[in-house]
Design an enzyme around this catalytic site. Sequence first.
Site, short mmCIF file in Angstrom:
data_model
loop_
_atom_site.label_atom_id
_atom_site.label_comp_id
_atom_site.label_asym_id
_atom_site.label_seq_id
_atom_site.Cartn_x
_atom_site.Cartn_y
_atom_site.Cartn_z
N CYS A 1 0.82 -1.23 0.00
CA CYS A 1 0.00 0.00 0.00
C CYS A 1 0.85 1.27 0.00
O CYS A 1 0.33 2.35 -0.30
CB CYS A 1 -0.93 0.01 1.20
SG CYS A 1 -1.96 -1.45 1.28
N HIS B 1 -3.33 7.24 3.00
CA HIS B 1 -3.78 5.95 2.49
C HIS B 1 -5.19 5.68 3.01
O HIS B 1 -5.47 5.81 4.21
CB HIS B 1 -2.81 4.86 2.97
CG HIS B 1 -3.25 3.47 2.65
ND1 HIS B 1 -3.87 3.14 1.47
CD2 HIS B 1 -3.15 2.31 3.36
CE1 HIS B 1 -4.14 1.84 1.47
NE2 HIS B 1 -3.71 1.32 2.61
N ASN C 1 -10.16 0.03 0.41
CA ASN C 1 -8.69 0.08 0.42
C ASN C 1 -8.17 -0.48 -0.92
O ASN C 1 -8.25 -1.68 -1.15
CB ASN C 1 -8.18 -0.74 1.61
CG ASN C 1 -6.67 -0.80 1.67
OD1 ASN C 1 -5.97 -0.43 0.73
ND2 ASN C 1 -6.16 -1.29 2.79
O1 UT7 Z 1 -3.66 -1.29 3.63
C1 UT7 Z 1 -3.26 -2.18 4.58
C2 UT7 Z 1 -3.41 -1.63 5.89
N1 UT7 Z 1 -4.51 -2.23 6.58
C3 UT7 Z 1 -5.17 -1.54 7.49
O2 UT7 Z 1 -4.93 -0.39 7.68
C4 UT7 Z 1 -6.18 -2.23 8.35
C5 UT7 Z 1 -6.07 -1.73 9.76
N2 UT7 Z 1 -7.03 -2.38 10.65
C6 UT7 Z 1 -8.36 -2.11 10.61
O3 UT7 Z 1 -8.81 -1.29 9.82
C7 UT7 Z 1 -9.27 -2.79 11.61
O4 UT7 Z 1 -8.49 -3.49 12.54
C8 UT7 Z 1 -10.30 -3.77 10.94
C9 UT7 Z 1 -11.33 -2.99 10.19
C10 UT7 Z 1 -9.57 -4.74 10.03
C11 UT7 Z 1 -11.00 -4.57 12.03
O5 UT7 Z 1 -11.62 -3.67 12.96
P1 UT7 Z 1 -11.48 -3.90 14.53
O6 UT7 Z 1 -12.22 -2.82 15.17
O7 UT7 Z 1 -10.00 -4.02 14.84
O8 UT7 Z 1 -12.23 -5.25 14.73
P2 UT7 Z 1 -11.72 -6.63 15.39
O9 UT7 Z 1 -10.92 -7.40 14.42
O10 UT7 Z 1 -11.15 -6.37 16.73
O11 UT7 Z 1 -13.08 -7.36 15.61
C12 UT7 Z 1 -14.07 -6.84 16.54
C13 UT7 Z 1 -15.28 -7.75 16.49
C14 UT7 Z 1 -14.94 -9.21 16.68
O12 UT7 Z 1 -16.02 -9.80 17.37
P3 UT7 Z 1 -15.96 -10.04 18.95
O13 UT7 Z 1 -14.78 -10.94 19.20
O14 UT7 Z 1 -15.78 -8.69 19.58
O15 UT7 Z 1 -17.29 -10.68 19.27
C15 UT7 Z 1 -14.90 -9.77 15.29
O16 UT7 Z 1 -15.18 -11.15 15.23
O17 UT7 Z 1 -15.90 -7.67 15.19
C16 UT7 Z 1 -15.98 -8.97 14.61
N3 UT7 Z 1 -15.80 -8.83 13.18
C17 UT7 Z 1 -16.82 -8.64 12.34
N4 UT7 Z 1 -18.12 -8.56 12.53
C18 UT7 Z 1 -18.91 -8.33 11.45
C19 UT7 Z 1 -14.63 -8.82 12.47
N5 UT7 Z 1 -14.88 -8.62 11.18
C20 UT7 Z 1 -16.23 -8.50 11.07
C21 UT7 Z 1 -17.08 -8.27 9.99
N6 UT7 Z 1 -18.41 -8.19 10.22
N7 UT7 Z 1 -16.63 -8.09 8.73
#
Ligand code: UT7
Length: 328
Positions: free
Chosen positions: A114, A255, A285
Amino acid sequence: MVNLSMHIIGTGAAVPKRVITNEDITKVGDTSDEWITSRTGIKERRMLSGEALQDLAKDAAREALDAANIAAADLDLIIVATFTPTNFTPNTACYLKSTMGAGKAVAFDINSACSGFAYSLWVAQSIMAVHGYKNALIIGADALSIVTNWDDRSTFVLFGDGAGAAVLCGEDEASRGEILASTVHNFDDEGHSLFVTGINNGTPFYKPGTSEKSIVTMDGKTVFRFATVVCVDIMRELAEKAKVTLDEVSYFVLHQANGRIIDHVAGKLKLPIERFFKNVDKYGNTSAASVPIALHQMMQECRPKTGELVMLAAFGGGLTAGGAVFRV
Ligand code: UT7
């Protein structure tokens, strides 16, 4: 070494026709429009469905060349940043050179995920300075849809495909777009947090397992933390190098990975969020294409005036980061 000032004199962008909304994504796995919107700011993205990424790169390149009023035949250098090329060889830059009539250009691809556009700008500046090149075309193009893990809802909601381009001119007399500073950085210790394995077709003597499929694996929280810290550091570094203050910068083009990352960075630096251009809602993204597509749209929609400052900052796999600041 030829000591020329470097200028951004034209931008362009191209995205696939097919729009994939959050509603469409909910049909792929267990997610919702509400979750995607609140956690990322993404509402829709574009995905290839029949087009070739290298042709999107060509469309973006044409638009940038037209804006710069430069003919392909006058290009000395073409650098394409991508890690999802249509073909590994001939690479995308060679494809552009041969199909656009850029007969004298040196052309090659780079891969910095990226951060690729920031790296291509930094590499182009260095090559132009050493060889006294006048015109360079730099492109960020990626199709993460082809390496998405459709079994991982934490990543399949994020990505889109596209291409963005800019023309750099290394002439002292160019009056617009002077690049005041640029930078790139690597953070190898955290490389494991964002991974796409290479291809392995197997041999008659060895068949790779399914775990060796070429797909994205990401520790989202680690990358999120990295992004918010590194963007702040890079923006401060660029301001210092360019001898300007962040308050003097009219537009920040970061980005477009997650709208919340951009909000965090603006908050940490106590800068008005209105100065941070966002199009993550429309395109998701798009990896190396993200900064140049956003830059092109910002230039078209916000129409910064001559003399205003624009700052770019990117981060991604590697882990890598980079950016630049220029005067419109
Ligand atoms: O270009 C490359 C660079 N990449 C990035 O910049 C990505 C950076 N990271 C992020 O943008 C975020 O970490 C994500 C958007 C990928 C994830 O967001 P988050 O707030 O960190 O969510 P998480 O992975 O901690 O998940 C929180 C909850 C979990 O459920 P529980 O354990 O709290 O019950 C996940 O299972 O959300 C759940 N979850 C979802 N629920 C519905 C994870 N993905 C999804 C989904 N839909 N797509």
